[in-house]
Design an enzyme around this catalytic site. Structure first.
Site, PDB file in Angstrom:
ATOM      1  N   CYS A 140      28.928  37.913  28.648  1.00 50.32           N
ATOM      2  CA  CYS A 140      29.220  37.983  30.073  1.00 50.32           C
ATOM      3  C   CYS A 140      28.307  36.987  30.781  1.00 50.32           C
ATOM      4  O   CYS A 140      27.088  37.129  30.784  1.00 50.32           O
ATOM      5  CB  CYS A 140      28.965  39.423  30.538  1.00 50.32           C
ATOM      6  SG  CYS A 140      29.319  39.688  32.262  1.00 50.32           S
ATOM      7  N   CYS A 147      25.327  36.329  45.174  1.00 47.32           N
ATOM      8  CA  CYS A 147      26.760  36.223  45.490  1.00 47.32           C
ATOM      9  C   CYS A 147      26.909  36.194  47.000  1.00 47.32           C
ATOM     10  O   CYS A 147      26.194  36.904  47.707  1.00 47.32           O
ATOM     11  CB  CYS A 147      27.517  37.421  44.909  1.00 47.32           C
ATOM     12  SG  CYS A 147      29.310  37.251  45.027  1.00 47.32           S
ATOM     13  N   CYS A 151      30.799  43.044  47.906  1.00 44.32           N
ATOM     14  CA  CYS A 151      31.599  44.205  47.545  1.00 44.32           C
ATOM     15  C   CYS A 151      30.662  45.404  47.573  1.00 44.32           C
ATOM     16  O   CYS A 151      29.557  45.333  47.049  1.00 44.32           O
ATOM     17  CB  CYS A 151      32.220  43.992  46.171  1.00 44.32           C
ATOM     18  SG  CYS A 151      33.192  42.473  46.132  1.00 44.32           S
TER      19      CYS A 151
HETATM   20 FE1  SF4 Z   1      30.207  39.208  44.148  1.00 41.26          FE
HETATM   21 FE2  SF4 Z   1      31.931  41.207  44.642  1.00 41.26          FE
HETATM   22 FE3  SF4 Z   1      31.929  40.070  42.228  1.00 41.26          FE
HETATM   23 FE4  SF4 Z   1      29.843  41.611  42.995  1.00 41.26          FE
HETATM   24  S1  SF4 Z   1      31.957  42.268  42.647  1.00 41.26           S
HETATM   25  S2  SF4 Z   1      29.712  39.620  41.988  1.00 41.26           S
HETATM   26  S3  SF4 Z   1      29.752  41.120  45.220  1.00 41.26           S
HETATM   27  S4  SF4 Z   1      32.465  39.087  44.207  1.00 41.26           S
END
Ligand code: SF4
Ligand code: SAH
Length: 427
Positions: A140, A147, A151
């Site tokens: 992974c 980021c 989320c």
């Molecule tokens: Fe970024 Fe959302 Fe993926 Fe987490 S789930 S790495 S916040 S895009």
């Protein structure tokens, strides 16, 4: 190939999106003046050799040889390059380096999952996870430090974006994993395995599947949104897929996106890997809340882009990831709506149900095992595969959504701006 209206390289532009802190793509020499070759394609290596004084023909030949040693054999020093004339090896070593991300810490879970805390040359930490299974081993890989998106159920989402990883830092993760697992084709680390499998250096991409190797698959599901670092991810994956490079088949690589709709077609055309989409909700309201990029690219747009994804077919299905959040997105009605949507857009789909992995301060709980089973049954009964993903490496915080390094918190203003649905700007 590329849409001719878009620049072939340079900082990626996304309509309406301010690409945060792009990394200069120019080659930056190390403090000692040498240049790291990892991350560069053949022609860039040849150009550097020509700049350093080789004539064009020699530069091209040496670049081809060095490329093979770097990416196919995994050597970390020029002395090992035995088909390069002896006096040339120190000449190369004076000018170039063969880098790897620095390993700060390596952890092993009780279930065999491994997590590495890595550091870039300029001191930023990021993570990589290896998940061994009976019939495969999945690496992974991270695409960004932090980021831009947030989320609500994802720990990485509480970090601000520090910067995009370079192609060298992305392919470097795969190379480091091969180093650690001792899995370079014969000559480097594991002559025995390669010989046993009858492998020959000229085998084509995808030949390393049934030969007892541990690392067989790659998922771009570590830290970051890979489609917000498109150029670097593409350039890194090209090296991974190159038959004379790491030689992993595109069928064994999956890129996961939270739904960066404008970049999805290019992902299919220019990279051609399997697509996974973090759907996680079937109504606009819920998806707006838990996957805020939905306010920009809604479910309808996203599913249409999936239906148009180049290369998707019943033999190569799109994976829809669905995190199971208690009383949020896990009802029978949600499951039925999921089926309806996948049918409506005629998607060659499989659904991956991910039990929510908790982290300190997370605003959600995982659905009960009974609820998850019921949800899975409804989707299965409609003829769509919907396995429940077993959480791996939870004890070392290596499971989906648990990755987070240091105290790279989003500023409060940044979080509020994001919550208000504005540009995904750095926090
Ligand atoms: Fe970024 Fe959302 Fe993926 Fe987490 S789930 S790495 S916040 S895009
Ligand atoms: N940014 C990309 C890829 C990285 S995340 C994306 O969002 O798709 C990889 C997967 O883990 C995504 O489906 C993500 O939604 C999911 N995930 C994030 N946090 C999680 C959590 N706490 N528990 C379970 N899955 C989570």
């Amino acid at each position: 190939m590329a849409d001719t209206n878009l620049p072939a390289s340079g900082p990626m532009q996304i309509p309406g999106h301010i690409d945060p802190l792009p990394v200069a793509r120019a080659i930056t020499p190390r403090a000692d003046g040498r240049t790291d070759l990892i991350g560069l394609p053949r022609q860039d290596i040849a150009a550097l050799f020509a700049q350093a004084g080789l004539d064009a023909r020699a530069a091209k030949l040496r670049a081809k040889q060095v490329f093979h040693w770097l990416y196919h054999r995994g050597v970390t020093g020029f002395e090992a390059m035995t088909d390069i004339v002896r006096p040339m090896r120190p000449w190369l070593a004076e000018r170039f380096v063969i880098g790897r991300p620095e390993v700060v810490e390596a952890q092993l879970s009780v279930d065999g999952t491994r997590k590495w805390l890595l550091r870039t040359a300029d001191g930023h930490d990021f993570e990589m996870v290896f998940i061994p299974d009976a019939d495969r081993g999945t690496l992974c890989v991270s695409s960004q430090v932090g980021c831009t998106l947030n989320c609500r159920f994802c720990h990485t989402g509480t970090m601000r974006l520090v910067r995009n990883l370079t192609p060298g830092e992305i392919v470097g993760q795969v190379m480091l994993a091969r180093d650690s697992l001792g899995e370079w084709p014969k000559g480097a680390n594991d002559t025995r395995l390669a010989t046993m499998a009858g492998l020959d250096d000229d085998e084509d991409a995808g030949s390393y599947s049934a030969d007892g190797r541990l690392l067989t698959n790659i998922v771009m599901m570590g830290m970051g949104e890979p489609l917000y670092n498109f150029d670097n991810v593409r350039d890194a994956l090209k090296l991974v897929m190159d038959g004379d490079g790491l030689a992993l088949s595109k069928r064994r690589i999956t890129l996961s996106t939270s739904g960066v709709v404008p970049m999805m077609a290019r992902c299919g055309e220019e990279i051609g890997v399997n697509l996974a989409v973090s759907l996680h909700a079937v109504t606009g309201d819920v998806r707006d809340e838990i996957v805020p990029i939905n306010r920009k690219f809604g479910i309808g747009q996203l599913l249409q882009a999936c239906a148009d994804y180049p290369g998707a077919s019943n033999a190569r299905r799109i994976t829809f990831e669905y995190v199971m959040l208690k009383d949020k997105n896990d009802s029978d009605e949600d499951a039925r709506e999921l089926v309806r949507l996948l049918r409506h857009y005629k998607l060659p789909a499989k659904v991956n149900l991910i039990p929510f992995n908790p982290w300190p301060g997370a605003p959600y709980e995982c659905s009960t095992p009974e609820r998850i089973r019921r949800f899975s049954d409804i989707v299965f009964e409609a003829g769509i595969s919907a396995p429940v993903r077993t959480p791996r490496g939870r004890d070392i915080d290596a499971a989906c959504g648990q990755l987070k390094t240091a105290a790279e918190k989003k500023s409060r203003a940044g979080r509020e701006r994001l919550a208000a649905g504005d540009e995904a700007a750095p926090g």
